[in-house]
Scaffold this motif. Structure first.
Motif, PDB file in Angstrom:
ATOM      1  N   GLU A 190     -19.116   5.429 -44.810  1.00  0.00           N
ATOM      2  CA  GLU A 190     -17.912   5.155 -44.026  1.00  0.00           C
ATOM      3  C   GLU A 190     -16.618   5.207 -44.836  1.00  0.00           C
ATOM      4  O   GLU A 190     -15.653   5.838 -44.420  1.00  0.00           O
TER       5      GLU A 190
ATOM      6  N   LEU B 224     -21.745  -1.220 -36.078  1.00  0.00           N
ATOM      7  CA  LEU B 224     -20.598  -0.334 -35.844  1.00  0.00           C
ATOM      8  C   LEU B 224     -20.332  -0.175 -34.348  1.00  0.00           C
ATOM      9  O   LEU B 224     -19.185  -0.146 -33.913  1.00  0.00           O
TER      10      LEU B 224
ATOM     11  N   ILE C 148     -22.620   1.277 -46.067  1.00  0.00           N
ATOM     12  CA  ILE C 148     -21.273   1.516 -45.535  1.00  0.00           C
ATOM     13  C   ILE C 148     -20.409   2.249 -46.570  1.00  0.00           C
ATOM     14  O   ILE C 148     -19.642   3.147 -46.226  1.00  0.00           O
TER      15      ILE C 148
ATOM     16  N   ASN D 206     -13.775   1.625 -34.873  1.00  0.00           N
ATOM     17  CA  ASN D 206     -14.435   2.937 -34.924  1.00  0.00           C
ATOM     18  C   ASN D 206     -14.160   3.744 -33.667  1.00  0.00           C
ATOM     19  O   ASN D 206     -14.155   3.212 -32.592  1.00  0.00           O
TER      20      ASN D 206
ATOM     21  N   ASN E   1     -11.634   2.904 -41.233  1.00  0.00           N
ATOM     22  CA  ASN E   1     -12.856   3.149 -42.033  1.00  0.00           C
ATOM     23  C   ASN E   1     -13.054   2.215 -43.219  1.00  0.00           C
ATOM     24  O   ASN E   1     -14.057   2.329 -43.912  1.00  0.00           O
TER      25      ASN E   1
END
Lengths: 257, 257
Positions: A28, A249, A24, A257, A131
């Protein structure tokens, strides 16, 4: 997105947590990685030297610092201006911000209730940027659930291995996560060595609960004797965990998201 | 003789505990076997069906029963006339008397401090007959030590596996057991698959601390998927644990043998 990782002792919570944190952080954005286990070992798994982790101020001390600043200890008054505190109480490693729960205690001195209560308040009220992700590596077993430490997370991940005991623990976690109002639960099956072992886990849970099956890794077993675990080097684990990560996710996508 | 078994999650505490319980019950006398882990699984390891264990009154409730009888909850006033309570709160299996710590709790309801406090008081003040043994299987990690649950034992056994993390935990346990004034600590090395793994553990502890090295058992791994673990059937484990048991009896012999 806020995630907690739980399960019976020894199933591989910290290995799974560190893989997820790495993936992540790479893809992300900022990951707030919190070791919520008094018997802490997340730091070295994500590549932070033991001495650095040990010298880090523990999260529980943030409570007094916030009280001094706000007058009442209610850090949600301060939120989202927690940046100063985050710098002060975390170890930065690329996109990862690592936090540890508390200091080692003297034998017979006290429980970890205070640390758990503060983590619960912190996680529940922390406002994240788009995020950003929180990943908490919980202590072994179920007491953190009876305490409600991870009440504010979007999803409770439960790691299991091919054994009756870890599956019984996972079912307890599932029940208690529901009590806490945690919207989603996902199972990650770890240390799988055969089709039989995979089937054993599969028959114990609803299909849509299981996020992935991670193979038993000789490399991770051998690595456990090295000074730093460096699980980010285990390719098979990362490939599998990337799939798991995409499912997570999607599952909590509605929120973040 | 009063013993507690501790260590990092997943090292095999419950397997080692159940082997020890079986050996001592067969050779020495009554064994009071206490599952002190909220994430309980000792009962099925020693051959007690899950339903029987689940329907057993938990030890923590003994406190109120004793209060009703003595007026102040001080069960040492009652001791050694605890026999009625022991019948009421334990499951009898040959020479084994099994106790469980507490009931499963609702998520977010409370910690297990009350259970740990009562266990501490019970273990510290319990007067044992010659040849009787208490064996407590502790929760994973170190919080039971910061709470002092096993303060009254004669020896703290710490199970380790060939990995840095379980050795770090063992060193914490050793330090905290000293804080608690526990007279003896012993290390049991578990899941050993090679000479290298044995050496890895050996170099981390003083020679005289290590009570034995138990080989990794495929049979135990496979058995973990069966409805009952029946570790008493694993011959290699029993042979090794008999040696460990003799060392323990010598170590704490001054008190009970």
């Amino acid at each position: 997105m806020k995630l907690a990782i739980s399960g019976k002792g020894g199933v591989g919570k910290t290995t799974i947590a560190s893989a997820l944190i790495n993936i992540i952080a790479r893809n992300e954005g900022t990951v707030y990685a919190i070791d919520a286990d008094p018997d802490a070992c997340l730091a070295s798994s994500i590549g932070i030297p033991d001495e650095e982790a040990a010298s880090l101020k523990p999260v529980v001390e943030m409570r007094d610092a916030i009280r001094n600043k706000t007058g009442n200890g209610a850090f949600y008054n301060l939120n989202p201006k927690l940046d100063d505190f985050i710098d002060d109480y975390s170890y930065k490693l690329g996109n990862i911000r690592f936090f540890r729960m508390g200091d080692p205690k003297k034998g017979g001195s006290e429980c970890y209730c205070r640390e758990n209560t503060f983590l619960n308040a912190l996680i529940s009220s922390l406002l994240l940027d788009q995020n950003d992700t929180v990943i908490m590596d919980m202590g072994a077993g179920i007491e953190h659930l009876s305490r409600g430490t991870a009440r504010g997370v979007d999803m409770m991940l439960v790691v299991v291995e091919p054994g009756r005991n870890s599956i019984n623990t996972a079912k307890q976690v599932e029940r208690m996560a529901k009590d806490l109002g945690i919207p989603k639960v996902g199972i990650i099956a770890n240390k799988i060595r055969s089709v039989g072992e995979k089937q054993f886990i599969a028959k114990n849970f609803q299909d849509d609960l299981i996020l992935g099956y991670i193979k038993f890794s000789e490399a991770i077993w051998a690595n456990a004797m090295e000074p730093s675990q460096a699980v980010e080097l285990d390719k098979d684990l990362l490939v599998e965990m990337e799939k798991v990560c995409r499912k997570i996710l999607r599952e909590v996508g509605g929120k973040s998201n």
